[in-house]
Scaffold this motif. Sequence first.
Motif, PDB file in Angstrom:
ATOM      1  N   GLN A 190      90.853  52.163  21.280  1.00 35.79           N
ATOM      2  CA  GLN A 190      90.055  53.300  21.398  1.00 35.79           C
ATOM      3  C   GLN A 190      88.872  53.365  19.961  1.00 35.79           C
ATOM      4  O   GLN A 190      89.544  52.833  19.209  1.00 35.79           O
ATOM      5  CB  GLN A 190      90.681  54.712  21.604  1.00 35.79           C
ATOM      6  N   THR A 191      87.949  53.941  20.240  1.00 38.49           N
ATOM      7  CA  THR A 191      87.028  53.740  19.127  1.00 38.49           C
ATOM      8  C   THR A 191      86.416  55.035  18.855  1.00 38.49           C
ATOM      9  O   THR A 191      85.852  55.629  20.012  1.00 38.49           O
ATOM     10  CB  THR A 191      86.025  52.647  19.051  1.00 38.49           C
ATOM     11  N   LYS A 192      86.396  55.653  17.749  1.00 39.60           N
ATOM     12  CA  LYS A 192      85.624  57.058  17.687  1.00 39.60           C
ATOM     13  C   LYS A 192      84.307  56.524  16.825  1.00 39.60           C
ATOM     14  O   LYS A 192      84.217  55.960  15.965  1.00 39.60           O
ATOM     15  CB  LYS A 192      86.540  57.864  16.696  1.00 39.60           C
ATOM     16  N   GLY A 237      90.091  36.257  20.055  1.00 34.53           N
ATOM     17  CA  GLY A 237      88.847  34.912  19.777  1.00 34.53           C
ATOM     18  C   GLY A 237      87.885  35.006  20.799  1.00 34.53           C
ATOM     19  O   GLY A 237      87.328  33.956  20.801  1.00 34.53           O
ATOM     20  N   ILE A 238      87.709  36.391  21.219  1.00 37.62           N
ATOM     21  CA  ILE A 238      86.556  36.212  22.289  1.00 37.62           C
ATOM     22  C   ILE A 238      85.280  36.648  21.578  1.00 37.62           C
ATOM     23  O   ILE A 238      85.391  37.824  21.104  1.00 37.62           O
ATOM     24  CB  ILE A 238      86.938  36.951  23.535  1.00 37.62           C
ATOM     25  N   GLY A 239      84.298  35.833  21.381  1.00 40.90           N
ATOM     26  CA  GLY A 239      83.165  36.478  20.496  1.00 40.90           C
ATOM     27  C   GLY A 239      81.904  36.341  21.443  1.00 40.90           C
ATOM     28  O   GLY A 239      80.718  36.832  20.780  1.00 40.90           O
ATOM     29  N   ASP A 240      81.758  35.927  22.678  1.00 39.69           N
ATOM     30  CA  ASP A 240      80.699  36.043  23.467  1.00 39.69           C
ATOM     31  C   ASP A 240      80.666  36.972  24.582  1.00 39.69           C
ATOM     32  O   ASP A 240      81.365  36.787  25.430  1.00 39.69           O
ATOM     33  CB  ASP A 240      80.433  34.580  24.012  1.00 39.69           C
ATOM     34  N   ASP A 268      73.670  52.043  20.337  1.00 38.38           N
ATOM     35  CA  ASP A 268      73.504  51.648  19.014  1.00 38.38           C
ATOM     36  C   ASP A 268      75.347  51.255  18.565  1.00 38.38           C
ATOM     37  O   ASP A 268      75.254  50.367  17.555  1.00 38.38           O
ATOM     38  CB  ASP A 268      73.235  52.654  18.124  1.00 38.38           C
ATOM     39  N   ASN A 269      76.278  51.519  19.396  1.00 36.72           N
ATOM     40  CA  ASN A 269      77.397  51.431  19.093  1.00 36.72           C
ATOM     41  C   ASN A 269      78.229  50.455  20.114  1.00 36.72           C
ATOM     42  O   ASN A 269      79.380  50.237  19.667  1.00 36.72           O
ATOM     43  CB  ASN A 269      78.324  52.622  18.960  1.00 36.72           C
ATOM     44  N   VAL A 270      77.871  49.993  21.118  1.00 30.19           N
ATOM     45  CA  VAL A 270      78.743  49.441  22.026  1.00 30.19           C
ATOM     46  C   VAL A 270      78.912  47.948  21.368  1.00 30.19           C
ATOM     47  O   VAL A 270      79.895  47.512  21.770  1.00 30.19           O
ATOM     48  CB  VAL A 270      77.868  49.237  23.427  1.00 30.19           C
ATOM     49  N   ASP A 271      78.194  47.310  20.951  1.00 27.27           N
ATOM     50  CA  ASP A 271      78.582  45.899  20.241  1.00 27.27           C
ATOM     51  C   ASP A 271      79.511  45.757  19.291  1.00 27.27           C
ATOM     52  O   ASP A 271      80.642  45.161  19.332  1.00 27.27           O
ATOM     53  CB  ASP A 271      77.172  45.457  19.580  1.00 27.27           C
ATOM     54  N   GLN A 272      79.600  47.123  18.583  1.00 32.79           N
ATOM     55  CA  GLN A 272      80.764  47.190  17.404  1.00 32.79           C
ATOM     56  C   GLN A 272      82.072  47.447  18.252  1.00 32.79           C
ATOM     57  O   GLN A 272      83.135  46.874  17.841  1.00 32.79           O
ATOM     58  CB  GLN A 272      80.609  48.118  16.327  1.00 32.79           C
ATOM     59  N   CYS A 273      81.999  48.356  19.179  1.00 30.47           N
ATOM     60  CA  CYS A 273      83.269  48.525  20.226  1.00 30.47           C
ATOM     61  C   CYS A 273      83.748  47.493  20.688  1.00 30.47           C
ATOM     62  O   CYS A 273      84.883  47.116  20.646  1.00 30.47           O
ATOM     63  CB  CYS A 273      82.866  49.853  21.102  1.00 30.47           C
ATOM     64  N   LEU A 274      83.042  46.602  21.324  1.00 27.82           N
ATOM     65  CA  LEU A 274      83.367  45.338  21.941  1.00 27.82           C
ATOM     66  C   LEU A 274      83.993  44.366  21.261  1.00 27.82           C
ATOM     67  O   LEU A 274      84.986  43.506  21.283  1.00 27.82           O
ATOM     68  CB  LEU A 274      82.434  44.745  22.745  1.00 27.82           C
ATOM     69  N   GLU A 328      85.331  44.988  18.173  1.00 27.30           N
ATOM     70  CA  GLU A 328      86.830  45.435  17.594  1.00 27.30           C
ATOM     71  C   GLU A 328      87.843  45.307  18.708  1.00 27.30           C
ATOM     72  O   GLU A 328      88.866  45.011  18.553  1.00 27.30           O
ATOM     73  CB  GLU A 328      86.507  46.884  17.567  1.00 27.30           C
ATOM     74  N   MET A 329      87.321  45.158  20.052  1.00 26.61           N
ATOM     75  CA  MET A 329      88.459  45.200  21.104  1.00 26.61           C
ATOM     76  C   MET A 329      88.660  43.624  21.516  1.00 26.61           C
ATOM     77  O   MET A 329      89.815  43.132  21.529  1.00 26.61           O
ATOM     78  CB  MET A 329      87.848  45.871  22.600  1.00 26.61           C
TER      79      MET A 329
END
Length: 144
Positions: A94-96, A141-144, A127-133, A135-136
């Motif tokens: 989870q991400t806050k 090793g999934i970067g794309d 603005d935050n969905v990229d960072q949440c993804l 972190e998950m």
Amino acid sequence: MIYGQGCFAAGTAFRLANDLDENNADARVLVVCCEIHSLVCFHAPSKTHLDILVGSTIFSDGVAAVIISGGDGGGNSGSTINRWPLLQIISAGQTKIPDSDEMIVAKIREMGMQYYLSSDLPKVVFDNVDQCLLEMFDPFGIGD
């Protein structure tokens, strides 16, 4: 019956079902999670409070069911040789999002649940969905 735990009830039910299965060789545990939100939260549509309608839509009724079993289903229940998981939870997180406390506010009123959605909510999610993804998926090793 497990109740009054909101969104966390499924995690509690899975933990309990897993414990029952691991400690009872022939166990097949049916887990049913049901959220009947509209009983306390439904409001007729209102042109002045669209956020209440949107909130009720996002957090509306839902149900899911699953059978938990560690056996092989082939008559070898109780045998530790053939017990393997069909489903494993590999990761959970989870991400806050900072400064997002007032983006979605739900208040219980005499008429039921009222939602207040900030007009900034879509931008904050965007603005935050990229960072949440990241972190998950980064640990795998999934970067794309």
